[in-house]
Design an enzyme around this catalytic site. Sequence first.
Site, mmCIF file in Angstrom:
data_model
loop_
_atom_site.group_PDB
_atom_site.id
_atom_site.type_symbol
_atom_site.label_atom_id
_atom_site.label_comp_id
_atom_site.label_asym_id
_atom_site.label_seq_id
_atom_site.Cartn_x
_atom_site.Cartn_y
_atom_site.Cartn_z
ATOM 1 N N ASN A 20 -4.529 3.419 11.876
ATOM 2 C CA ASN A 20 -5.648 3.061 10.927
ATOM 3 C C ASN A 20 -6.154 1.700 10.948
ATOM 4 O O ASN A 20 -7.333 1.572 10.687
ATOM 5 C CB ASN A 20 -5.306 3.535 9.570
ATOM 6 C CG ASN A 20 -5.265 4.863 9.458
ATOM 7 O OD1 ASN A 20 -5.856 5.785 9.915
ATOM 8 N ND2 ASN A 20 -3.961 5.313 8.646
ATOM 9 N N PHE A 21 -5.310 0.610 11.088
ATOM 10 C CA PHE A 21 -5.513 -0.556 10.683
ATOM 11 C C PHE A 21 -5.433 -1.496 12.242
ATOM 12 O O PHE A 21 -5.651 -2.565 12.226
ATOM 13 C CB PHE A 21 -4.569 -1.454 9.877
ATOM 14 C CG PHE A 21 -5.282 -1.309 8.546
ATOM 15 C CD1 PHE A 21 -5.735 -2.419 8.002
ATOM 16 C CD2 PHE A 21 -5.151 -0.106 7.999
ATOM 17 C CE1 PHE A 21 -6.308 -2.198 6.478
ATOM 18 C CE2 PHE A 21 -5.643 0.249 6.810
ATOM 19 C CZ PHE A 21 -6.263 -1.077 5.841
ATOM 20 N N LYS A 39 2.685 -4.161 16.067
ATOM 21 C CA LYS A 39 1.638 -3.514 15.344
ATOM 22 C C LYS A 39 0.656 -4.878 14.931
ATOM 23 O O LYS A 39 0.978 -5.758 14.205
ATOM 24 C CB LYS A 39 2.089 -2.914 13.793
ATOM 25 C CG LYS A 39 1.102 -1.989 13.346
ATOM 26 C CD LYS A 39 1.840 -1.329 11.969
ATOM 27 C CE LYS A 39 1.066 -0.132 11.575
ATOM 28 N NZ LYS A 39 1.465 0.877 11.785
ATOM 29 N N ASP A 133 2.834 8.796 3.598
ATOM 30 C CA ASP A 133 2.165 9.371 4.640
ATOM 31 C C ASP A 133 3.081 9.973 5.817
ATOM 32 O O ASP A 133 2.851 9.540 6.882
ATOM 33 C CB ASP A 133 1.231 8.198 5.115
ATOM 34 C CG ASP A 133 0.093 8.528 6.219
ATOM 35 O OD1 ASP A 133 -0.540 9.757 5.909
ATOM 36 O OD2 ASP A 133 -0.220 7.951 6.749
#
Length: 438
Positions: A20-21, A39, A133
């Site tokens: 998502n980021f 990440k 999540d």
Amino acid sequence: MVKGMRLGKYELGRILGEGNFGKVKYASNVETGQGFAVKILDKQRILELKISEQIKREIGTLKLLKHPNIVRLYEVLASKTKIYMVLEYVTGGELFDRIALKGKLSEESGRKLFQQLIDAVSYCHNKGVYHRDLKPENVLVDANGNIKISDFGLSALPQHFKDDGLLHTTCGSPHYVAPEVLANKGYDGATSDLWSCGVILYVVLAGFLPFDDRNLAVLYQKIFRGNPSIPKWVSPGAQNLIRRMLDPNPNTRITIAEIKENEWFKQNYTPAGPVDEDEDIYIDAQAFSIQDLKPIDLEKQQSGSHALINAFELIRMSSSLDLSGFFEKEDVSERKIRFTSNYSPSDLLDKIESVVKDMGFRVLQKRNGKLRAVQENKGHKCQNNLSIAAEVFVINPSLYVVELSKSYGDSSLYRKLCTKLSNDLGVSQNQQLLALQV
Ligand code: ADE
């Protein structure tokens, strides 16, 4: 071979995945050759969402999680625009790519993975950390066939703009999300993680999803109803456990303590031992501490293309940073949001129409529960016009889901619109509870 970008002692390589980021890239430590996954978070997106404090806290928590079935976070670095989380590299890919490729697992193998999943989830819950999540992309497999959960504790990163309590569930796949989370009832992280584990167990043993439908409203209804049909080849013991996990009522859903007492679960169960702390030997002890990270001597970093400084130092400084370009590489997941409402579909469309008109949009279409509108930039016709669509789905006679999406155009304006609409039309938790009981 073309040399990749340098990030301190790491050389960045191929893309492993996209979240998502931002991206996750392979990285190797140039001194030891050891592989890592990095990440990469867009700092300005974090700033824009006003979640830097949350991220700081959550990365701090993540750093404390040391479990054989959880992807380890080794260190955090930053450049001017990005935050880099240096993670354990897991070689076997996503669990669900394996299932998609090779089909369901045997009950024996499925149980082993499920035991590891519960071990990891239980470890985190005991530390007060909830995933919120858990989904296929977050369950990786290592070279020995053991699972590694990624993104534990990063609940601020995924799709929730939670602080204002408004933009609740954006468009990640809802297939794994507990009904009380979808309904925004105010939920307990522990029980909703167990729902997601139940969906994962179902997929592993059945080879397909327990709740699925191309129509979003029908999918929501199936999830709210629970009680999926389970294929006959799944043993009665596993069926019983799945049913107890996929109980739509979080108050009666099985707990971790009860799972650990479950006969099917207990077969051949050996709880995970502690992580071998020797693993940390190659980690730079100073760099490892987020709070204490000192700005790295910029002179020494000239060989790399990015000067590294303390990530959180940077977030603090960054209110003065240039925000331009922030919206250029936007994430698809940010283009859609959903919220629940008690207004009727026709009221909803009327109200959406009036809000968008107030904001200078022209309504192109409004029928069959759908509305399309465009805001033309004066003087720049057809350039940067914000084009949006709204669709209303019926969950039950007094609860509806509004899905807003953007085809193209200015993201900041779109976000304003999303916030305004969910503010004005979104349902409160109490109203929603009542609606769901209808
Ligand atoms: N993709 C996302 N995270 C990863 C990791 N830690 N290792 C390998 N691939 C990944």
